[in-house]
Write an enzyme that holds these catalytic residues in place. Structure first.
Site, short mmCIF file in Angstrom:
data_model
loop_
_atom_site.label_atom_id
_atom_site.label_comp_id
_atom_site.label_asym_id
_atom_site.label_seq_id
_atom_site.Cartn_x
_atom_site.Cartn_y
_atom_site.Cartn_z
N HIS A 71 45.35 36.06 36.80
CA HIS A 71 44.12 36.35 37.54
C HIS A 71 43.36 35.04 37.81
CE1 HIS A 71 41.13 38.82 39.29
NE2 HIS A 71 40.26 38.83 38.30
N ASP A 113 42.71 43.70 34.79
CA ASP A 113 42.30 42.32 35.10
C ASP A 113 41.46 41.71 33.99
OD1 ASP A 113 43.47 42.63 37.55
OD2 ASP A 113 41.68 42.18 38.72
N HIS A 164 39.67 47.03 34.13
CA HIS A 164 39.41 45.81 33.36
C HIS A 164 39.37 46.17 31.88
CE1 HIS A 164 37.70 45.04 37.37
NE2 HIS A 164 37.89 43.76 37.15
N HIS A 217 38.48 32.13 37.34
CA HIS A 217 37.92 33.17 38.21
C HIS A 217 37.09 32.58 39.35
CE1 HIS A 217 36.22 37.20 39.20
NE2 HIS A 217 37.34 37.61 38.65
#
Length: 265
Positions: free
Chosen positions: A127, A77, A221, A131
C-alpha cells in the site's frame, strides 16, 4: 423583423457562447486528462490469457475457478496492526484467503504477522511506504514509495510483491508507467464500508454485504477497531449468498495481473 445590426449581434453572441463552451470543455478534458486512466475488470483478465502459458494455466486456478464460481476478494489496507492477529485467526477458522496491502513501519513493527500472512496462504502486497498521494509527488518519491515496502516484504517472506494499491485510489497513467518499471500492477476496489469513518461493526458489515457483487473487490482496513469484529458476519452472510472468497490473483486466474495496468471490477 430584426434589423441587420440585431442579426449581427445575435450571431456574435452565439459565437462567443460556443467559444466559451468549447473552452470550458477543453479545460475539463485537460483536467481530467491529468488523472485519467483505463482499468481492467477481473473477467477481462480471465478472458485474456495471451500472457499465460496455456499448459500451466490449470495450476494457477488453485481450488476455485472464478470463471464458474461466484467469487469475491476480501482485501485489507494499511496493516498489519494490533488487530491483525485476531483477523488472521478468523480467516483461518473460516477457511477464507485475503489480500493484504501493507504499509510502511507497520511491516517493521509486526514482522511475524507479515510472515504469518504469507505462511497461511494470503496474498501480501503493498500500500506504498508512507501513504503519500502518488499523483502529488515527483518520480523519485514515487519510486521510493514503491521500492521500500517491496524490499521489506521480500526480506520477510522471500517473495516480492507484484500488486500495489495506491493511497486513496489516486493514480494516473504516469504513475502506471513507473509502476510497470517496478513490476507492479495497481488494484482498486468496488466495495468500501468506509470503516475509517465508523467503529460500528454492524454498519460496516451491512455496507459490505449490500454492495458486494460477483467479482467484487472489498476494501477494509484492519487498523480500525470496528472492522475486524465485522468480518465474521461479512463472511457468513456472503457465503450464504453463494459467494466464494479468493485472493486477488485467484480472482484473475487463469489470467494474471500485468505490471503497469490498473484493475477494478
Amino acid at each position: 423583423m430584426p434589423t441587420a445590426i440585431q442579426k449581427m449581434r445575435k450571431t456574435r453572441a452565439a459565437f462567443h457562447a460556443a467559444a466559451a463552451l468549447f473552452t470550458a470543455g477543453a479545460l475539463t478534458f485537460g483536467l481530467s486528462g491529468c488523472t485519467s486512466y483505463d482499468t481492467t475488470a477481473p473477467s477481462g483478465v480471465r478472458a485474456d490469457r495471451s500472457h499465460t502459458d496455456a499448459k500451466n494455466a490449470g495450476a494457477s486456478l488453485g481450488t476455485v475457478d472464478c470463471r464458474k464460481a461466484k467469487c469475491v476478494a476480501l482485501t485489507f489496507d494499511a496493516g498489519p496492526s494490533e488487530h491483525s492477529a485476531r483477523l488472521l485467526d478468523i480467516l483461518k477458522e473460516k477457511h477464507v484467503p485475503a489480500t493484504f496491502f501493507l504499509l510502511k513501519n507497520h511491516i517493521a513493527k509486526y514482522p511475524e504477522l507479515v510472515r504469518r500472512m504469507e505462511r497461511e496462504g494470503h496474498e501480501v502486497a503493498s500500500h506504498t511506504w508512507d501513504h503519500k498521494i502518488l499523483t502529488d509527488i515527483d518520480d523519485a518519491l514515487i519510486r521510493e514509495e514503491f521500492e521500500r515496502p517491496d524490499d521489506a516484504i521480500e526480506k520477510l517472506t522471500g517473495k516480492r510483491p507484484t500488486l500495489m494499491r495506491p493511497p486513496q485510489g489516486r493514480t494516473n497513467n504516469h504513475v502506471s508507467e513507473l509502476a510497470e518499471k517496478e513490476g507492479l500492477a495497481q488494484i482498486l476496489w468496488s466495495v468500501t464500508a468506509k470503516d475509517y469513518t465508523t467503529n460500528d461493526s454492524a454498519l460496516i458489515r451491512k455496507r459490505v454485504v449490500d454492495q458486494t457483487k460477483r467479482d467484487g473487490i472489498i476494501l477494509l482496513h484492519d487498523i480500525y477497531k470496528g472492522t475486524v469484529p465485522a468480518v465474521p458476519g461479512v463472511i457468513d452472510e456472503l457465503k450464504a449468498k453463494g459467494y466464494v472468497f479468493v485472493t486477488v490473483p485467484q480472482l484473475f486466474a487463469p489470467g494474471k495481473a500485468e505490471p503497469g495496468k490498473i484493475y477494478r471490477p
